[in-house]
Design a protein around this motif. Structure first.
Motif, mmCIF file in Angstrom:
data_model
loop_
_atom_site.group_PDB
_atom_site.id
_atom_site.type_symbol
_atom_site.label_atom_id
_atom_site.label_comp_id
_atom_site.label_asym_id
_atom_site.label_seq_id
_atom_site.Cartn_x
_atom_site.Cartn_y
_atom_site.Cartn_z
ATOM 1 N N UNK A 10 0.802 -1.235 0.000
ATOM 2 C CA UNK A 10 0.000 0.000 0.000
ATOM 3 C C UNK A 10 0.833 1.282 0.000
ATOM 4 N N UNK A 11 1.850 1.407 0.867
ATOM 5 C CA UNK A 11 2.602 2.667 0.883
ATOM 6 C C UNK A 11 3.291 2.981 -0.449
ATOM 7 N N UNK A 12 3.639 1.949 -1.218
ATOM 8 C CA UNK A 12 4.349 2.158 -2.470
ATOM 9 C C UNK A 12 3.461 2.747 -3.562
ATOM 10 N N UNK A 13 2.158 2.783 -3.318
ATOM 11 C CA UNK A 13 1.249 3.397 -4.289
ATOM 12 C C UNK A 13 1.267 4.914 -4.188
ATOM 13 N N UNK A 14 1.872 5.437 -3.115
ATOM 14 C CA UNK A 14 1.920 6.882 -2.897
ATOM 15 C C UNK A 14 3.285 7.425 -3.308
ATOM 16 N N UNK A 15 3.330 8.401 -4.221
ATOM 17 C CA UNK A 15 4.632 8.923 -4.686
ATOM 18 C C UNK A 15 5.532 9.417 -3.558
ATOM 19 N N UNK A 16 4.958 10.125 -2.581
ATOM 20 C CA UNK A 16 5.807 10.657 -1.509
ATOM 21 C C UNK A 16 6.378 9.541 -0.636
ATOM 22 N N UNK A 17 5.642 8.428 -0.499
ATOM 23 C CA UNK A 17 6.167 7.303 0.275
ATOM 24 C C UNK A 17 7.265 6.574 -0.496
ATOM 25 N N UNK A 18 7.131 6.479 -1.802
ATOM 26 C CA UNK A 18 8.198 5.847 -2.603
ATOM 27 C C UNK A 18 9.496 6.634 -2.469
ATOM 28 N N UNK A 19 9.388 7.968 -2.537
ATOM 29 C CA UNK A 19 10.588 8.789 -2.370
ATOM 30 C C UNK A 19 11.157 8.642 -0.955
ATOM 31 N N UNK A 20 10.273 8.606 0.033
ATOM 32 C CA UNK A 20 10.727 8.469 1.420
ATOM 33 C C UNK A 20 11.436 7.139 1.633
ATOM 34 N N UNK A 21 10.867 6.050 1.107
ATOM 35 C CA UNK A 21 11.501 4.739 1.239
ATOM 36 C C UNK A 21 12.885 4.729 0.592
ATOM 37 N N UNK A 22 12.988 5.323 -0.579
ATOM 38 C CA UNK A 22 14.270 5.332 -1.303
ATOM 39 C C UNK A 22 15.327 6.115 -0.534
ATOM 40 N N UNK A 23 14.952 7.297 -0.059
ATOM 41 C CA UNK A 23 15.903 8.117 0.697
ATOM 42 C C UNK A 23 16.281 7.429 2.004
ATOM 43 N N UNK A 24 15.298 6.897 2.719
ATOM 44 C CA UNK A 24 15.578 6.254 4.003
ATOM 45 C C UNK A 24 16.486 5.041 3.835
ATOM 46 N N UNK A 25 16.232 4.232 2.800
ATOM 47 C CA UNK A 25 17.069 3.059 2.569
ATOM 48 C C UNK A 25 18.499 3.460 2.227
ATOM 49 N N UNK A 26 18.641 4.481 1.399
ATOM 50 C CA UNK A 26 19.980 4.943 1.003
ATOM 51 C C UNK A 26 20.735 5.514 2.191
ATOM 52 N N UNK A 130 12.239 15.373 8.043
ATOM 53 C CA UNK A 130 11.018 15.486 7.262
ATOM 54 C C UNK A 130 11.146 14.610 6.023
ATOM 55 N N UNK A 131 11.370 13.315 6.249
ATOM 56 C CA UNK A 131 11.646 12.413 5.143
ATOM 57 C C UNK A 131 10.452 12.267 4.209
ATOM 58 N N UNK A 132 9.253 12.509 4.695
ATOM 59 C CA UNK A 132 8.063 12.372 3.856
ATOM 60 C C UNK A 132 7.904 13.530 2.881
ATOM 61 N N UNK A 133 8.729 14.562 3.037
ATOM 62 C CA UNK A 133 8.614 15.739 2.179
ATOM 63 C C UNK A 133 9.736 15.832 1.145
ATOM 64 N N UNK A 134 10.559 14.807 1.004
ATOM 65 C CA UNK A 134 11.672 14.880 0.055
ATOM 66 C C UNK A 134 11.142 14.887 -1.370
ATOM 67 N N UNK A 135 11.893 15.521 -2.261
ATOM 68 C CA UNK A 135 11.504 15.556 -3.671
ATOM 69 C C UNK A 135 12.558 14.851 -4.511
ATOM 70 N N UNK A 136 12.396 14.906 -5.829
ATOM 71 C CA UNK A 136 13.318 14.196 -6.719
ATOM 72 C C UNK A 136 14.735 14.746 -6.629
ATOM 73 N N UNK A 137 14.862 16.051 -6.414
ATOM 74 C CA UNK A 137 16.199 16.637 -6.261
ATOM 75 C C UNK A 137 16.897 16.095 -5.023
#
Length: 282
Positions: A10-26, A130-137
């Motif tokens: 479910x969280x992966x369906x949300x763009x902001x959660x996908x970005x948050x997961x990617x940043x957090x994992x990295x 504020x990991x949920x607010x990260x953008x593509x940059x």
């Protein structure tokens, strides 16, 4: 099983959660790798000092409406370089020098903040993440910075270990101890600044130290410890975001709580160095 898969997907369906997961994992992976050398060196205090020394740079950038991360990075690197130089004087222990600059930097940050009438969301996000607010940059910045930091650490791993275990022997063997100190301090500073978006200034030390400390309980080998620390940092960050998503909790704090829970579990059950194993030993 279906409910579990739905919960994970479910969280992966949300763009902001996908970005948050990617940043957090990295960030978790990079902090795990760099944190190994912080733990081996006994530098947990400098991680805290650098994290807090970034505060006056952020406050100054905020006062002049500049980029908060650039301000934090500049202040953190400056403090790290000063610590490295001053701590070469063997009359003073490294933790003493760190304490002096840590207190000064944080005090300066408080003074600078007191000159402003109000706090804004930007400054609060620096402190608490504020990991949920990260953008593509932000994704690109974290990915590039993380790759460079991991490459530097892996390239100098033998030298870092040599200096960590015995500075005088390393110096006698011809290793540039001051240069290695400066490099490691700057790497730690860059890692901390990179992680501020995910967990904030207050909690960043846990992301840097806890995965490596957990791995230290499980192995004596450097490569195994590095791999485990990276795995724990990455997996713990992802699990923390899931907890945050499921229970509507603060993301940065959830990550730290999950990582600490993992540490406590390993501390109890580690095959050789865990509490249970020691109690069973006659």
């Amino acid at each position: 099983m279906t409910d579990l898969l739905a919960f994970l997907a479910d969280p992966w369906t949300l763009p902001f959660m996908r970005r948050a997961f990617t940043v957090a994992a990295t960030v978790g992976l990079v902090c795990g790798v760099v944190g190994v050398y912080v733990v081996l060196r006994g530098m947990a205090f400098i991680g805290d000092a650098v994290a807090h020394s970034a505060f006056p740079g952020v406050a100054l950038a905020y006062a002049f409406e500049g980029n908060l991360l650039i301000g934090g990075a500049a202040a953190g690197v400056t403090t790290a370089v000063l610590i490295a130089f001053v701590s070469q004087n063997r009359r003073l222990k490294e933790d003493t020098v760190i304490g002096v600059f840590f207190a000064f930097a944080f005090g300066l940050g408080i003074v600078l903040v007191s000159t402003r009438d109000s706090w804004t969301t930007d400054l609060s996000s620096f402190l608490f993440g504020q990991v949920l607010a990260v953008d593509d940059a932000d994704l690109l910045r974290v990915a590039v910075t993380g790759a460079v930091l991991v490459a530097v650490v892996l390239a100098l791993r033998k030298e870092f270990v040599a200096v960590s275990l015995d500075r005088e022997t390393a110096r006698a063997s011809g290793l540039p101890v001051l240069s290695l100190d400066l490099t490691l301090y700057v790497v730690v500073t860059a890692t901390i600044v990179m992680s501020l978006e995910a967990v904030g200034n207050i909690l960043v030390l846990a992301l840097l130290i806890t995965p490596a400390a957990t791995a230290r309980l499980l192995t004596e080998r450097l490569w195994a410890m590095t791999a485990l620390a990276a795995l724990f940092g990455c997996a713990g960050s992802l699990a923390g975001l899931y907890v945050s998503y499921a229970y509507d909790l603060a993301a940065g704090g959830s990550v730290v709580v999950v990582l600490t829970a993992l540490f406590a579990l390993v501390w109890l059950l580690a095959p050789r160095h865990g509490l249970v194993a020691k109690l069973r030993t006659p």
